[in-house]
Design a protein around this motif. Structure first.
Motif, PDB file in Angstrom:
ATOM      1  N   GLU A 147       0.814  -1.210   0.000  1.00 49.58           N
ATOM      2  CA  GLU A 147       0.000   0.000   0.000  1.00 49.58           C
ATOM      3  C   GLU A 147       0.851   1.266   0.000  1.00 49.58           C
ATOM      4  OE1 GLU A 147      -3.198   0.051  -0.353  1.00 49.58           O
ATOM      5  OE2 GLU A 147      -3.363  -2.137  -0.344  1.00 49.58           O
ATOM      6  N   GLN A 148       2.055   1.188   0.575  1.00 49.43           N
ATOM      7  CA  GLN A 148       2.898   2.373   0.677  1.00 49.43           C
ATOM      8  C   GLN A 148       3.359   2.829  -0.708  1.00 49.43           C
ATOM      9  OE1 GLN A 148       3.144  -0.472   2.436  1.00 49.43           O
ATOM     10  NE2 GLN A 148       4.320  -0.194   4.314  1.00 49.43           N
ATOM     11  N   ASP A 149       3.653   4.112  -0.794  1.00 46.95           N
ATOM     12  CA  ASP A 149       4.111   4.681  -2.063  1.00 46.95           C
ATOM     13  C   ASP A 149       5.633   4.767  -2.151  1.00 46.95           C
ATOM     14  OD1 ASP A 149       1.554   5.177  -3.191  1.00 46.95           O
ATOM     15  OD2 ASP A 149       1.334   6.908  -1.876  1.00 46.95           O
ATOM     16  N   GLU A 150       6.280   5.185  -1.086  1.00 44.14           N
ATOM     17  CA  GLU A 150       7.717   5.427  -1.116  1.00 44.14           C
ATOM     18  C   GLU A 150       8.492   4.112  -0.999  1.00 44.14           C
ATOM     19  OE1 GLU A 150       8.898   8.287   1.775  1.00 44.14           O
ATOM     20  OE2 GLU A 150       7.348   9.723   1.205  1.00 44.14           O
ATOM     21  N   PHE A 151       9.643   4.077  -1.693  1.00 47.46           N
ATOM     22  CA  PHE A 151      10.461   2.871  -1.633  1.00 47.46           C
ATOM     23  C   PHE A 151      11.945   3.227  -1.721  1.00 47.46           C
ATOM     24  CE2 PHE A 151      10.746   3.641  -6.114  1.00 47.46           C
ATOM     25  CZ  PHE A 151      11.923   3.028  -6.537  1.00 47.46           C
ATOM     26  N   PHE A 152      12.764   2.278  -1.278  1.00 46.00           N
ATOM     27  CA  PHE A 152      14.212   2.308  -1.481  1.00 46.00           C
ATOM     28  C   PHE A 152      14.618   0.916  -1.932  1.00 46.00           C
ATOM     29  CE2 PHE A 152      18.443   1.149  -0.014  1.00 46.00           C
ATOM     30  CZ  PHE A 152      19.223   2.186  -0.503  1.00 46.00           C
ATOM     31  N   ALA A 153      15.464   0.853  -2.950  1.00 42.03           N
ATOM     32  CA  ALA A 153      15.953  -0.440  -3.439  1.00 42.03           C
ATOM     33  C   ALA A 153      17.417  -0.316  -3.819  1.00 42.03           C
ATOM     34  CB  ALA A 153      15.138  -0.909  -4.638  1.00 42.03           C
ATOM     35  N   THR A 154      18.192  -1.313  -3.441  1.00 40.77           N
ATOM     36  CA  THR A 154      19.599  -1.336  -3.828  1.00 40.77           C
ATOM     37  C   THR A 154      19.983  -2.765  -4.188  1.00 40.77           C
ATOM     38  OG1 THR A 154      21.860  -0.745  -3.173  1.00 40.77           O
ATOM     39  CG2 THR A 154      20.445  -1.663  -1.452  1.00 40.77           C
ATOM     40  N   GLY A 155      20.950  -2.890  -5.064  1.00 38.59           N
ATOM     41  CA  GLY A 155      21.351  -4.240  -5.461  1.00 38.59           C
ATOM     42  C   GLY A 155      22.524  -4.245  -6.414  1.00 38.59           C
ATOM     43  N   VAL A 156      23.020  -5.447  -6.629  1.00 34.20           N
ATOM     44  CA  VAL A 156      24.060  -5.707  -7.627  1.00 34.20           C
ATOM     45  C   VAL A 156      23.507  -6.758  -8.578  1.00 34.20           C
ATOM     46  CG1 VAL A 156      26.392  -6.558  -8.062  1.00 34.20           C
ATOM     47  CG2 VAL A 156      25.920  -5.197  -6.013  1.00 34.20           C
ATOM     48  N   SER A 157      23.606  -6.499  -9.867  1.00 33.69           N
ATOM     49  CA  SER A 157      23.088  -7.422 -10.874  1.00 33.69           C
ATOM     50  C   SER A 157      24.173  -7.702 -11.905  1.00 33.69           C
ATOM     51  CB  SER A 157      21.856  -6.826 -11.553  1.00 33.69           C
ATOM     52  OG  SER A 157      21.320  -7.729 -12.497  1.00 33.69           O
ATOM     53  N   ILE A 158      24.342  -8.979 -12.243  1.00 33.59           N
ATOM     54  CA  ILE A 158      25.434  -9.398 -13.126  1.00 33.59           C
ATOM     55  C   ILE A 158      24.907 -10.366 -14.173  1.00 33.59           C
ATOM     56  CG2 ILE A 158      27.685 -10.548 -13.246  1.00 33.59           C
ATOM     57  CD1 ILE A 158      27.963  -9.982 -10.241  1.00 33.59           C
ATOM     58  N   VAL A 159      25.311 -10.150 -15.410  1.00 30.33           N
ATOM     59  CA  VAL A 159      25.136 -11.136 -16.479  1.00 30.33           C
ATOM     60  C   VAL A 159      26.416 -11.157 -17.295  1.00 30.33           C
ATOM     61  CG1 VAL A 159      23.860 -11.832 -18.524  1.00 30.33           C
ATOM     62  CG2 VAL A 159      22.639 -10.807 -16.609  1.00 30.33           C
ATOM     63  N   ILE A 160      26.948 -12.364 -17.538  1.00 29.80           N
ATOM     64  CA  ILE A 160      28.169 -12.515 -18.331  1.00 29.80           C
ATOM     65  C   ILE A 160      27.895 -13.449 -19.499  1.00 29.80           C
ATOM     66  CG2 ILE A 160      30.572 -13.267 -18.340  1.00 29.80           C
ATOM     67  CD1 ILE A 160      30.108 -10.808 -16.606  1.00 29.80           C
ATOM     68  N   HIS A 161      28.171 -12.959 -20.708  1.00 29.00           N
ATOM     69  CA  HIS A 161      28.094 -13.759 -21.922  1.00 29.00           C
ATOM     70  C   HIS A 161      29.511 -14.001 -22.451  1.00 29.00           C
ATOM     71  CE1 HIS A 161      23.733 -13.657 -22.452  1.00 29.00           C
ATOM     72  NE2 HIS A 161      23.766 -12.384 -22.093  1.00 29.00           N
ATOM     73  N   PRO A 162      30.014 -15.228 -22.346  1.00 33.14           N
ATOM     74  CA  PRO A 162      31.349 -15.524 -22.876  1.00 33.14           C
ATOM     75  C   PRO A 162      31.324 -15.686 -24.388  1.00 33.14           C
ATOM     76  CG  PRO A 162      30.371 -17.513 -22.017  1.00 33.14           C
ATOM     77  CD  PRO A 162      29.386 -16.402 -21.730  1.00 33.14           C
ATOM     78  N   ASN A 163      32.484 -15.633 -25.002  1.00 32.59           N
ATOM     79  CA  ASN A 163      32.568 -15.840 -26.455  1.00 32.59           C
ATOM     80  C   ASN A 163      32.816 -17.298 -26.808  1.00 32.59           C
ATOM     81  OD1 ASN A 163      35.287 -16.275 -25.865  1.00 32.59           O
ATOM     82  ND2 ASN A 163      35.949 -14.258 -26.610  1.00 32.59           N
ATOM     83  N   HIS A 164      32.828 -18.178 -25.820  1.00 36.17           N
ATOM     84  CA  HIS A 164      33.214 -19.582 -25.980  1.00 36.17           C
ATOM     85  C   HIS A 164      32.010 -20.471 -25.678  1.00 36.17           C
ATOM     86  CE1 HIS A 164      35.447 -23.282 -25.643  1.00 36.17           C
ATOM     87  NE2 HIS A 164      36.615 -22.679 -25.683  1.00 36.17           N
ATOM     88  N   PRO A 165      31.616 -21.353 -26.608  1.00 37.09           N
ATOM     89  CA  PRO A 165      30.417 -22.169 -26.399  1.00 37.09           C
ATOM     90  C   PRO A 165      30.496 -23.138 -25.216  1.00 37.09           C
ATOM     91  CG  PRO A 165      31.166 -22.298 -28.685  1.00 37.09           C
ATOM     92  CD  PRO A 165      32.205 -21.544 -27.938  1.00 37.09           C
ATOM     93  N   TRP A 166      31.711 -23.491 -24.799  1.00 34.64           N
ATOM     94  CA  TRP A 166      31.845 -24.438 -23.696  1.00 34.64           C
ATOM     95  C   TRP A 166      31.926 -23.739 -22.343  1.00 34.64           C
ATOM     96  CZ3 TRP A 166      30.704 -29.346 -24.399  1.00 34.64           C
ATOM     97  CH2 TRP A 166      30.801 -29.877 -25.689  1.00 34.64           C
ATOM     98  N   VAL A 167      31.943 -22.420 -22.353  1.00 37.38           N
ATOM     99  CA  VAL A 167      31.917 -21.641 -21.111  1.00 37.38           C
ATOM    100  C   VAL A 167      30.488 -21.137 -20.907  1.00 37.38           C
ATOM    101  CG1 VAL A 167      32.820 -19.604 -19.920  1.00 37.38           C
ATOM    102  CG2 VAL A 167      34.334 -20.984 -21.356  1.00 37.38           C
ATOM    103  N   PRO A 168      29.902 -21.297 -19.736  1.00 35.00           N
ATOM    104  CA  PRO A 168      28.487 -20.970 -19.558  1.00 35.00           C
ATOM    105  C   PRO A 168      28.207 -19.491 -19.363  1.00 35.00           C
ATOM    106  CG  PRO A 168      29.404 -21.801 -17.511  1.00 35.00           C
ATOM    107  CD  PRO A 168      30.495 -21.942 -18.542  1.00 35.00           C
TER     108      PRO A 168
END
Length: 304
Positions: free
Chosen positions: A80-101
Motif C-alpha cells: 500500500e505504501q508509495d515510497e520505496f528504497f531499493a539497492t542491489g548488484v546485478s550481473i550477467v556474463i556472456h562468454p565468447n566460448h560455447p563451452w563456457v556458460p
C-alpha cells in the motif's frame, strides 16, 4: 538495526570485488564505468566489459534508487505504501566460448517506510545465482550446485532445497517448456523470522554475492581451452536466443526496472551481443545438443 545505507555500501564493495576478479579471468579487457542518476531519486554505477579474451559482453551493475512506486508495481508487490528504497548488484556474463556458460547473479534489498498501522518498515532481501550452459557438463553442474548448497547450509539447512526449487520454477520458459539453464538458487522477500536474524539474512546475501567470482573463475578455467568450431558457435547463438526470450518475457527484475523509470541501458545489459532464432531446429539424434536439451528440465538433483 542494519541500515539501508550499510546495505548499499557493502553491495558497492561486492561490485568492486567482482569486477576486479572478472578482469583477471579475462586477461585483456577492462570495465568501462558510467555513473548515472535516476529521475525520481537515486542512481547507480554501470560497469560493462566487452570484446575480451573470454568475456564477449558482461555487466556488473550497482544501483541504489528511491522514490514513489507506480500503481502497477504496488499492485504486483501487494503493498500500500508509495515510497520505496531499493539497492542491489546485478550481473550477467556472456562468454565468447560455447563451452563456457552464461552466468547471472543478483543480490538486492527493498525497503518501504513504516505504515501508520504497525510502525515497522517493510523490508526484505532477494536474489540468487544461476547458470546457463550452452552445453550441459555434468561435472560443472555438480560443482556449481554443490558449492551453492554448501554456502546455503552455512546459514540455514532449509535454504538450498527451498531456493533451488524456487529457481527451477522461476527460470522456466513456459512457452518452450524448458528451463533457461541448470538453475541454481532464487529467493525473494527473505526477512528475519523466529530463528533467522536480520544479520544472518544480510550476511547470507553478501555470501551469495561473494560466491560469484570463485565459482565462475573455476568454470571458465575448466573450459576456456576446449576446441570448438562453427557448429558449436551456432548452437551457442541459438541458446542465447532462449536467454533473451526469458529476460524479455518473464524476468521480474527487467519489468521492475522498466516500470520504475530505471536506466534502459543498464536494465537491458543482460541481453547477449549476438543471438539467432532458427525455424523449427531439431538437433541430431545422439548429439551433445540433443543431450543438453534433455537436461533443461525441473527437478534434477545436481548437488552431490
Amino acid at each position: 538495526m542494519i541500515s539501508k545505507e550499510q546495505v548499499a555500501a557493502d553491495y558497492r564493495e561486492i561490485q568492486n570485488e567482482i569486477c576486479l576478479a572478472l578482469e583477471v579471468i579475462d586477461g585483456k579487457s577492462k570495465f568501462e564505468e558510467e555513473l548515472w542518476e535516476r529521475e525520481g531519486g537515486g542512481g547507480g554505477i554501470t560497469r560493462i566489459i566487452r570484446d575480451g579474451n573470454i568475456l564477449e559482453k558482461g555487466g556488473v551493475n550497482f544501483s541504489a534508487v528511491h522514490g514513489v512506486l507506480p500503481d502497477s508495481v504496488k499492485k504486483a508487490l501487494k503493498v500500500e505504501q508509495d515510497e520505496f528504497f531499493a539497492t542491489g548488484v546485478s550481473i550477467v556474463i556472456h562468454p565468447n566460448h560455447p563451452w563456457v556458460p552464461i552466468i547471472h547473479m543478483n543480490i538486492r534489498y527493498f525497503e518501504m517506510p513504516a505504515s501508520d498501522l504497525d510502525h515497522q518498515p517493510l523490508r526484505w532481501f532477494g536474489g540468487g545465482i544461476d547458470l546457463t550452459p550452452h552445453y550441459v557438463i555434468d561435472e560443472d553442474a555438480q560443482f556449481f550446485h554443490s558449492t551453492l548448497k554448501a554456502v546455503c547450509n552455512t546459514y540455514n539447512a532449509d535454504f538450498y532445497p527451498r531456493f533451488k526449487l524456487w529457481a527451477d520454477d522461476y527460470f522456466y520458459i513456459k512457452h518452450r517448456q524448458e528451463t533457461r539453464g541448470i538453475g541454481g538458487i532464487f529467493y525473494d522477500r527473505l526477512t528475519a523470522t523466529g530463528d533467522i536474524s536480520w544479520e544472518t539474512v544480510f550476511e547470507f546475501s553478501k555470501a551469495i554475492g561473494r560466491t560469484f567470482a570463485p565459482v565462475y573463475t573455476e568454470l571458465v578455467n575448466r573450459n576456456r581451452d576446449k576446441a570448438f568450431g562453427d557448429e558449436e558457435q551456432q548452437w551457442q547463438y541459438q541458446r542465447r536466443s532462449r536467454y533473451t526470450e526469458f529476460n524479455l518475457v518473464y524476468d521480474a527484475g527487467t519489468k521492475f526496472g522498466l516500470e520504475t523509470n530505471g536506466r534502459i541501458e543498464s536494465i537491458l545489459m543482460s541481453l547477449p551481443p549476438t543471438a539467432k532464432w532458427l525455424y523449427n531446429f531439431k538437433p541430431e539424434p545422439g548429439s551433445e545438443e540433443e543431450r543438453t536439451l534433455s537436461l533443461l528440465k525441473k527437478g534434477i538433483n545436481w548437488a552431490v
